[in-house]
Design a protein around this motif. Structure first.
Motif, PDB file in Angstrom:
ATOM      1  N   SER A 150      -2.122  -2.792 -11.685  1.00 44.95           N
ATOM      2  CA  SER A 150      -1.134  -1.724 -11.473  1.00 44.95           C
ATOM      3  C   SER A 150      -1.757  -0.524 -10.777  1.00 44.95           C
ATOM      4  O   SER A 150      -1.085   0.180 -10.021  1.00 44.95           O
ATOM      5  CB  SER A 150      -0.533  -1.306 -12.817  1.00 44.95           C
ATOM      6  N   ASN A 151      -3.049  -0.299 -11.028  1.00 44.70           N
ATOM      7  CA  ASN A 151      -3.739   0.808 -10.365  1.00 44.70           C
ATOM      8  C   ASN A 151      -4.011   0.492  -8.901  1.00 44.70           C
ATOM      9  O   ASN A 151      -3.943   1.378  -8.034  1.00 44.70           O
ATOM     10  CB  ASN A 151      -5.056   1.098 -11.096  1.00 44.70           C
ATOM     11  N   MET A 152      -4.289  -0.793  -8.605  1.00 48.33           N
ATOM     12  CA  MET A 152      -4.614  -1.177  -7.237  1.00 48.33           C
ATOM     13  C   MET A 152      -3.389  -1.131  -6.315  1.00 48.33           C
ATOM     14  O   MET A 152      -3.524  -0.896  -5.106  1.00 48.33           O
ATOM     15  CB  MET A 152      -5.212  -2.589  -7.234  1.00 48.33           C
ATOM     16  N   ILE A 153      -2.220  -1.383  -6.864  1.00 54.20           N
ATOM     17  CA  ILE A 153      -1.025  -1.447  -6.010  1.00 54.20           C
ATOM     18  C   ILE A 153      -0.341  -0.091  -5.870  1.00 54.20           C
ATOM     19  O   ILE A 153       0.707   0.008  -5.224  1.00 54.20           O
ATOM     20  CB  ILE A 153      -0.013  -2.475  -6.556  1.00 54.20           C
ATOM     21  N   ARG A 154      -0.903   0.945  -6.463  1.00 54.14           N
ATOM     22  CA  ARG A 154      -0.256   2.261  -6.396  1.00 54.14           C
ATOM     23  C   ARG A 154      -0.066   2.773  -4.981  1.00 54.14           C
ATOM     24  O   ARG A 154       1.020   3.267  -4.645  1.00 54.14           O
ATOM     25  CB  ARG A 154      -1.054   3.267  -7.241  1.00 54.14           C
ATOM     26  N   ALA A 159       3.805   3.911  -0.527  1.00 55.53           N
ATOM     27  CA  ALA A 159       4.151   3.803   0.893  1.00 55.53           C
ATOM     28  C   ALA A 159       5.429   2.993   1.098  1.00 55.53           C
ATOM     29  O   ALA A 159       6.309   3.398   1.859  1.00 55.53           O
ATOM     30  CB  ALA A 159       2.990   3.152   1.652  1.00 55.53           C
ATOM     31  N   VAL A 160       5.546   1.854   0.400  1.00 57.00           N
ATOM     32  CA  VAL A 160       6.707   0.985   0.603  1.00 57.00           C
ATOM     33  C   VAL A 160       7.976   1.644   0.081  1.00 57.00           C
ATOM     34  O   VAL A 160       9.054   1.491   0.674  1.00 57.00           O
ATOM     35  CB  VAL A 160       6.456  -0.379  -0.073  1.00 57.00           C
ATOM     36  N   ARG A 161       7.876   2.389  -1.018  1.00 58.51           N
ATOM     37  CA  ARG A 161       9.066   3.055  -1.567  1.00 58.51           C
ATOM     38  C   ARG A 161       9.663   4.018  -0.550  1.00 58.51           C
ATOM     39  O   ARG A 161      10.877   4.027  -0.307  1.00 58.51           O
ATOM     40  CB  ARG A 161       8.707   3.804  -2.845  1.00 58.51           C
ATOM     41  N   ALA A 214       5.423  13.265  -3.678  1.00 57.07           N
ATOM     42  CA  ALA A 214       4.511  14.342  -4.060  1.00 57.07           C
ATOM     43  C   ALA A 214       4.256  14.353  -5.566  1.00 57.07           C
ATOM     44  O   ALA A 214       3.113  14.554  -6.010  1.00 57.07           O
ATOM     45  CB  ALA A 214       5.077  15.689  -3.609  1.00 57.07           C
ATOM     46  N   VAL A 215       5.292  14.127  -6.372  1.00 58.80           N
ATOM     47  CA  VAL A 215       5.124  14.145  -7.832  1.00 58.80           C
ATOM     48  C   VAL A 215       4.254  12.985  -8.300  1.00 58.80           C
ATOM     49  O   VAL A 215       3.362  13.161  -9.156  1.00 58.80           O
ATOM     50  CB  VAL A 215       6.504  14.118  -8.528  1.00 58.80           C
ATOM     51  N   LEU A 216       4.480  11.788  -7.762  1.00 59.34           N
ATOM     52  CA  LEU A 216       3.655  10.643  -8.161  1.00 59.34           C
ATOM     53  C   LEU A 216       2.201  10.838  -7.743  1.00 59.34           C
ATOM     54  O   LEU A 216       1.287  10.474  -8.482  1.00 59.34           O
ATOM     55  CB  LEU A 216       4.223   9.359  -7.555  1.00 59.34           C
ATOM     56  N   SER A 217       1.979  11.415  -6.564  1.00 58.13           N
ATOM     57  CA  SER A 217       0.602  11.713  -6.147  1.00 58.13           C
ATOM     58  C   SER A 217      -0.045  12.711  -7.101  1.00 58.13           C
ATOM     59  O   SER A 217      -1.231  12.588  -7.440  1.00 58.13           O
ATOM     60  CB  SER A 217       0.591  12.261  -4.723  1.00 58.13           C
ATOM     61  N   THR A 218       0.740  13.689  -7.553  1.00 54.44           N
ATOM     62  CA  THR A 218       0.223  14.667  -8.513  1.00 54.44           C
ATOM     63  C   THR A 218      -0.118  14.006  -9.848  1.00 54.44           C
ATOM     64  O   THR A 218      -1.156  14.290 -10.450  1.00 54.44           O
ATOM     65  CB  THR A 218       1.261  15.781  -8.741  1.00 54.44           C
ATOM     66  N   LEU A 219       0.748  13.113 -10.302  1.00 53.60           N
ATOM     67  CA  LEU A 219       0.492  12.421 -11.570  1.00 53.60           C
ATOM     68  C   LEU A 219      -0.731  11.515 -11.476  1.00 53.60           C
ATOM     69  O   LEU A 219      -1.506  11.417 -12.432  1.00 53.60           O
ATOM     70  CB  LEU A 219       1.724  11.602 -11.961  1.00 53.60           C
TER      71      LEU A 219
END
Length: 225
Positions: A150-154, A159-161, A214-219
């Motif tokens: 799950s960490n590797m596919i982040r 990007a795909v989302r 931006a929020v997911l990158s922050t998390l």
């Protein structure tokens, strides 16, 4: 000449063999001088309020251990994606955020930087993240594999989302717009109303997707601190 369904998104506008599609990404640089005016416009005041709100929210997500000014990295990321998302809603303007070339170039270096910083400076903390609290001893090897994957596919999911959401709306607008020539005036009025509704929806998607990125990158960055 046969073209596929996604050919409208191909970067094909060229002058003297120079691709001009990606030029729209750098048009935002023209807005920078207006931020140095002595008397700010209403647009600048609204944008400053948005930046302040995002700064307070990202600061809360990063926690008290974050270094000062780290929130502005994610605010800049939000601003870049938001500008390109909105710019792509105008006719005949290339939507750069609908390509993995741009979105993966934003997500992958961020994720690599977070991982390198975390594993080099907080190794035990990173190992602890691989096993959630309260996991039985029998399930620990499986949880480590699941958490690692799950960490590797982040970066890929980030990007795909963004790419998929931007392509889906633009493709639907294009397909509906191409049917206008064969419709009567009565049905054409419904098509125009539907196109306007979809355009409003796409405007909301442009804001939401830039905020989610931006929020997911922050998390993700808050986990390595």
């Amino acid at each position: 000449m046969m073209t596929n369904l996604f050919s409208v998104f191909d970067p094909s506008t060229t002058i003297f063999n120079l691709s001009l599609n990606w030029l729209s990404t750098f048009i935002g640089l023209l807005l920078i001088p207006s931020t140095y005016w002595f008397l700010q416009s209403r647009m600048n005041l609204i944008w400053n309020n948005i930046i302040l709100t995002l700064h307070m929210e990202f600061k809360t997500l990063l926690g008290p251990q974050s270094s000062g000014g780290s929130t502005f990295l994610f605010i800049s990321l939000f601003s870049l994606i938001l500008f390109n998302n909105f710019l792509g809603l105008f006719p005949y303007i290339f939507t750069s955020t609908s390509h993995l070339t741009l979105t993966l170039s934003l997500a992958l270096p961020l994720w690599l930087a977070f991982m390198l910083y975390g594993w080099l400076n907080h190794t035990q903390h990173m190992f602890a993240h691989l096993v959630p609290q309260g996991t039985p001893s029998v399930l620990m090897p499986f949880m480590v594999c699941i958490e690692t994957i799950s960490n590797m596919i982040r970066p890929g999911t980030l990007a795909v989302r963004l790419t998929a959401n931007m392509i889906a709306g633009h493709l639907l607008l294009t397909l509906l717009g191409n049917t206008g020539n064969s419709l009567s005036y009565f049905l054409l009025s419904f098509l125009i109303v539907g196109q306007i509704a979809l355009l409003i929806l796409e405007s909301a998607v442009a804001i939401i997707q830039s905020y989610v990125f931006a929020v997911l990158s922050t998390l993700y960055s808050s986990e390595v601190i």
